[in-house]
Scaffold this motif. Sequence first.
Motif, PDB file in Angstrom:
ATOM      1  N   ASN A 250     -55.013 -12.878  35.000  1.00 35.85           N
ATOM      2  CA  ASN A 250     -55.303 -13.895  33.971  1.00 35.85           C
ATOM      3  C   ASN A 250     -53.715 -14.197  33.417  1.00 35.85           C
ATOM      4  N   ALA A 251     -53.480 -15.597  34.063  1.00 41.35           N
ATOM      5  CA  ALA A 251     -52.250 -16.361  33.628  1.00 41.35           C
ATOM      6  C   ALA A 251     -52.559 -17.592  33.430  1.00 41.35           C
ATOM      7  N   ARG A 252     -51.697 -18.268  32.437  1.00 43.81           N
ATOM      8  CA  ARG A 252     -51.924 -19.581  32.333  1.00 43.81           C
ATOM      9  C   ARG A 252     -50.421 -19.995  32.294  1.00 43.81           C
ATOM     10  N   LEU A 253     -50.385 -21.071  33.293  1.00 45.26           N
ATOM     11  CA  LEU A 253     -49.254 -21.726  33.718  1.00 45.26           C
ATOM     12  C   LEU A 253     -48.736 -22.971  33.091  1.00 45.26           C
ATOM     13  N   ARG A 254     -49.749 -23.518  32.455  1.00 49.65           N
ATOM     14  CA  ARG A 254     -49.351 -24.780  31.630  1.00 49.65           C
ATOM     15  C   ARG A 254     -49.259 -26.101  32.338  1.00 49.65           C
TER      16      ARG A 254
ATOM     17  N   ASP B 117     -60.978  -6.168  32.923  1.00 49.81           N
ATOM     18  CA  ASP B 117     -59.790  -5.906  32.673  1.00 49.81           C
ATOM     19  C   ASP B 117     -59.242  -5.913  31.132  1.00 49.81           C
ATOM     20  N   VAL B 118     -58.025  -5.284  30.919  1.00 48.40           N
ATOM     21  CA  VAL B 118     -57.368  -5.211  29.578  1.00 48.40           C
ATOM     22  C   VAL B 118     -56.110  -5.916  29.687  1.00 48.40           C
ATOM     23  N   ALA B 119     -55.845  -6.538  28.527  1.00 51.73           N
ATOM     24  CA  ALA B 119     -54.432  -7.236  28.568  1.00 51.73           C
ATOM     25  C   ALA B 119     -53.500  -5.838  28.214  1.00 51.73           C
ATOM     26  N   ALA B 120     -52.337  -5.940  28.715  1.00 53.16           N
ATOM     27  CA  ALA B 120     -51.272  -5.062  28.648  1.00 53.16           C
ATOM     28  C   ALA B 120     -50.915  -4.641  27.127  1.00 53.16           C
TER      29      ALA B 120
ATOM     30  N   SER C 189     -51.863  -9.485  32.622  1.00 57.31           N
ATOM     31  CA  SER C 189     -50.672 -10.014  31.591  1.00 57.31           C
ATOM     32  C   SER C 189     -51.356 -10.856  30.441  1.00 57.31           C
ATOM     33  N   CYS C 190     -52.314 -11.558  30.683  1.00 57.36           N
ATOM     34  CA  CYS C 190     -52.975 -12.646  29.771  1.00 57.36           C
ATOM     35  C   CYS C 190     -51.949 -13.438  29.242  1.00 57.36           C
TER      36      CYS C 190
END
Length: 427
Positions: free
Chosen positions: A61-65, A257-260, A306-307
Amino acid sequence: MRIHIKGGRLIDPANGLDGRHDLYIADGQVVAIDQAPDGFSADQVIDATDQIVIPGLVDLNARLREPGQEHKATIASETRAAAAGGITTLCVQPDTDPIIDTPAVSELIHHRARQAGYARVVTLGALTVQLQGEHLSEMEELMREGGCIAVSNALQPLNNTLVYRRALEYAANFNLTVFIYANDPWLSNKGCAHEGAISTRLGLPGIPESAETVAVARDLMLIEQTGVRAHFMHLSCAQSIQKIARARHDNLPVSIDVAAHQLYLTEMDIGDFNSACHVIPPLRTQRDKDGLRAGLGSGTINAISSCHQPHDADAKLAPFCETDPGISALETLLPLTLRLAGEKVLSLSEAIARITSEPARILGIDGGRLGVGDRADVCIFDPQERWTVDYNTLASCGKNTPFLGWEMQGRVSHTLLAGQSVYQVNL
């Protein structure tokens, strides 16, 4: 490029390896472990003595914009930050601008990632057109022509449960996993913090636990009815984990999943309107944090993500509720996960599995393992090196992390993507 990684402690949970092993890489693949193949001559030797060698991290789960918010970050900048954090595969949500509801947008993202060359990027296609929850997207087209590996409605709600049911049935028909953000928008009611004593004291509109748990209950019923394979993203409440544990006991095909950051921070960290702690879902109570950690220990929670949500500086300067939620987290995913092992929440091998083989399995991709014949996505890190999260040394364009000033243990020294060096410390 032929590479010999010698003397390191190889931890590969997918293959049950944990010990001193030499790794031999050629043509982007692992070609041997311990014993060099006949005629093997290394172009590069990496001395991994006193270091740990693991598969490259897979982030769910990541946003790269990019596309759409390049003033915050770009695919090139954030995949470079991912490489610095040992991450070799990133999964991005469809809520880009334009939204990933046509193959062309997905192809653009893949093209930009290949151009940058730091990490592999996989895409989720939109579950509904424009994420508006009214009309189903062309999921088959997104999968076959756009290379999307799953579908999601990102953070947008599906208020019409009939549309939701049809969307899940359609995804199941194509054997696509649906990534779900469990949230009832009416109960959330545009809140910005956990509903409790802290939000009341600060006068912030709260988001109750029921906003998540009610949605989880509804989603589980629809998953059972449609038979779709589903993944719950970044859950925050202990009760949600209990509900899904029960559903898995009943053999529903669901993962979590859970964000760190949810494993280290609580509502107390908001302090006096600390906007760095403005995240969605919000930081919950100590009881919820303990419940998430227990879920990791029991194996109910499959993965840690990472979220990642990089922001420009202005995005965090307004009053708390008006700031953009999210933290920059690619470079802290590995050390925070290692800390869980240090605190005996998980064994080291189990912790590594939560950021390598388990997310790869959820995505249904090759990766997260280093057996002979596997792709040589590799992370090498010094488990003893201590470093401080510093605004000026983060590779990400986003400096918005509540962990600034925290001392971390465990630092990446090398990252290889398909046998090519994409990061080396101090270079």
